[in-house]
Enzyme design. Structure first.
Site, mmCIF file in Angstrom:
data_model
loop_
_atom_site.group_PDB
_atom_site.id
_atom_site.type_symbol
_atom_site.label_atom_id
_atom_site.label_comp_id
_atom_site.label_asym_id
_atom_site.label_seq_id
_atom_site.Cartn_x
_atom_site.Cartn_y
_atom_site.Cartn_z
ATOM 1 N N THR A 22 0.876 -1.182 0.000
ATOM 2 C CA THR A 22 0.000 0.000 0.000
ATOM 3 C C THR A 22 0.916 1.237 0.000
ATOM 4 O O THR A 22 1.337 1.695 -1.046
ATOM 5 C CB THR A 22 -0.965 0.003 1.198
ATOM 6 O OG1 THR A 22 -0.242 -0.244 2.405
ATOM 7 C CG2 THR A 22 -2.031 -1.063 1.020
ATOM 8 N N THR A 38 -7.777 11.205 1.098
ATOM 9 C CA THR A 38 -8.187 12.247 0.159
ATOM 10 C C THR A 38 -7.141 12.527 -0.913
ATOM 11 O O THR A 38 -7.440 13.202 -1.879
ATOM 12 C CB THR A 38 -8.447 13.541 0.923
ATOM 13 O OG1 THR A 38 -7.287 13.895 1.686
ATOM 14 C CG2 THR A 38 -9.626 13.388 1.867
ATOM 15 N N THR A 49 0.717 -7.012 13.435
ATOM 16 C CA THR A 49 0.720 -5.614 13.042
ATOM 17 C C THR A 49 1.120 -5.379 11.603
ATOM 18 O O THR A 49 1.985 -4.579 11.320
ATOM 19 C CB THR A 49 1.628 -4.802 13.977
ATOM 20 O OG1 THR A 49 1.462 -5.292 15.287
ATOM 21 C CG2 THR A 49 1.252 -3.348 13.948
ATOM 22 N N GLU A 53 6.494 4.727 6.998
ATOM 23 C CA GLU A 53 6.063 5.981 6.374
ATOM 24 C C GLU A 53 6.891 7.147 6.909
ATOM 25 O O GLU A 53 6.870 7.453 8.104
ATOM 26 C CB GLU A 53 4.580 6.210 6.647
ATOM 27 C CG GLU A 53 3.699 5.213 5.914
ATOM 28 C CD GLU A 53 2.240 5.259 6.331
ATOM 29 O OE1 GLU A 53 1.426 4.663 5.615
ATOM 30 O OE2 GLU A 53 1.927 5.874 7.363
ATOM 31 N N ASN A 107 -0.197 10.590 6.113
ATOM 32 C CA ASN A 107 -1.411 10.180 6.801
ATOM 33 C C ASN A 107 -2.463 11.267 6.852
ATOM 34 O O ASN A 107 -3.653 10.979 7.031
ATOM 35 C CB ASN A 107 -1.044 9.684 8.207
ATOM 36 C CG ASN A 107 -0.403 8.323 8.153
ATOM 37 O OD1 ASN A 107 -1.075 7.313 7.971
ATOM 38 N ND2 ASN A 107 0.917 8.276 8.264
ATOM 39 N N LYS A 116 3.927 -6.872 4.187
ATOM 40 C CA LYS A 116 3.678 -5.481 3.840
ATOM 41 C C LYS A 116 3.371 -4.739 5.124
ATOM 42 O O LYS A 116 2.875 -5.296 6.101
ATOM 43 C CB LYS A 116 2.554 -5.350 2.817
ATOM 44 C CG LYS A 116 1.158 -5.735 3.281
ATOM 45 C CD LYS A 116 0.429 -4.715 4.111
ATOM 46 C CE LYS A 116 0.399 -3.361 3.441
ATOM 47 N NZ LYS A 116 -0.235 -2.342 4.399
#
Length: 410
Positions: free
Chosen positions: A162, A410, A199, A282, A405, A188
């Site tokens: 992702t 959006t 997790t 991230e 995040n 992933k």
């Protein structure tokens, strides 16, 4: 990734990821779930019924694939023939419709592979609260089934991503007195990572023959010190799952005598995947091994290490290269474990910045230089007088994490 196993056992890295073990084929394709057109569906198929084990999220808001796969493992008696995974949509918090999609997906894959529906496991990852398109899944399953191969592990690892920056695969060959077998896998995860089971999504295969109870025990033992010892942001997902399948194709049987070697191999693969998740977190720029030592119990050591690793103040200080030992000490002190500041120690890399109630701030410049690296070690001695210790792997917290995040939906 070469590891030292028990006496008489050699563990060495090999290529192949989730298809390194004999008896498994895989594929990864794009089926239109992701708006970008990137690969978003992976299929793993065993040549015959494989012994299966799993660990699932402890989050009480559990996604449909978690519920269905748990039911299937119970119904099949711990056997599985196929795993279908989609990325781009979590199929979580989607009500009866989402549950029907998960079950229909398993039914469809079962019809293609000629097995019972409860021998198909399903997993999903992506945005929560969005309905998963069953037609796209079916088309993707057909496309993947048509290109299944022993070299398809790499494509499968790409298809489950992702926000991951790179695919994550690992595999080892294990040489024992009883023969040679392999353990491989893919995973992933980049955000919403906190160890309360696994997790993330992880898929492990082996061509050793392992009875179901022993396989489940081995998976839990391995997960406890690998996937359960990582954190990126302290959030536990609705979809966290790790599956382990054993084909037995190597002809090597693992019983109690061979258990230590098998667990060592499993820990090697899971550990490599777990650290890759943190390294590719991230916005992450640093992989940090946070250790808590001198604890009164194993449980205290783990709790303290997790508390330090999850501290936003600690993670931002690491990102900025600030050797702020006070944040480390304060996090350990609020962990709710036995702690004595008068006998505590804080070490950043090789530099001791606090010991037995005395700070050594003149050493801060040396510690700051160390923090410019990308692979870091931090240790907080709790001063509780015990011999117990634990390590948790985490990463720094950057502005990029916030940006990713803030705009995720959006």
């Amino acid at each position: 990734m070469t590891a030292t196993g028990p006496e008489g056992v050699t563990i060495a890295p090999v290529d192949g990821g989730v298809t390194a073990a004999a008896g498994f084929r895989a594929a990864g394709v794009a089926c239109g779930i992701k708006k970008t057109g990137a690969p978003d569906l992976a299929l793993i198929v065993a040549d015959g019924p494989a012994t299966a084990a799993a660990v699932f999220t402890t989050n009480k808001a559990q996604a449909a694939p978690v519920v269905v796969s748990r039911e299937h493992l119970a119904g099949s008696g711990g056997l599985a023939r196929a795993i279908i995974v989609n990325s781009g949509c979590a199929n979580a918090c989607t009500g009866p419709e989402g549950m029907a999609v998960a079950r229909s997906t398993a039914d469809f894959v079962a019809s293609m592979t000629g097995c019972r529906a409860d021998q198909v496991l399903v997993a999903s990852t992506g945005v929560i609260g969005v309905q998963l398109d069953l037609d796209k899944l079916r088309k993707g399953a057909i496309a993947a089934a048509n290109i299944l191969s022993r070299t398809g592990g790499g494509d499968a690892a790409v298809a489950i991503m992702t926000t991951d920056r790179a695919p994550k695969s690992a595999a080892v060959t294990v040489t024992t007195a009883a023969g040679t077998y392999r353990v491989g896998g893919m995973a992933k995860g980049a955000g919403m990572i906190e160890p309360h089971m696994a997790t993330m999504l992880g898929f492990i295969t082996t061509d050793a023959a392992v009875p179901a109870p022993l396989l489940q025990r081995a998976l839990r033992d391995a997960v406890d010190v690998t996937f359960n010892a990582i954190t990126i942001d302290g959030d536990t997902s609705t979809n966290d799952t790790v599956f382990l399948l054993a084909s037995g194709a190597s002809g090597v049987e693992v019983a109690d005598a061979g258990y230590p070697g098998f667990v060592a191999a499993l820990r090697t693969v899971c550990g490599a995947l777990a650290r890759a998740i943190v390294r590719g977190g991230e916005g992450a720029t640093k992989l940090v091994a946070v250790s808590a030592s001198g604890a009164a119990s194993d449980a205290d050591a783990k709790r303290a290490a997790h508390t330090i690793a999850n501290s936003l103040l600690v993670k931002t200080a690491i990102h900025g290269g600030d050797p702020n030992w006070g944040r480390l000490l304060a996090a350990a002190g609020r962990a709710g474990v036995a702690f004595d500041v008068e006998h505590a120690t804080v070490r950043i890399g090789p530099v001791v910045l606090f010991k037995d109630g005395v700070p050594f701030d003149d050493r801060a410049p040396e510690a700051a230089v160390y923090l410019t690296g990308s692979d870091l070690e931090i240790d907080v001695g709790l001063g509780a007088g015990g011999p117990h210790s634990a390590t948790v792997w985490t990463c720094d917290l950057s502005a990029e994490y916030v940006a990713i995040n803030a705009d995720y939906r959006t």
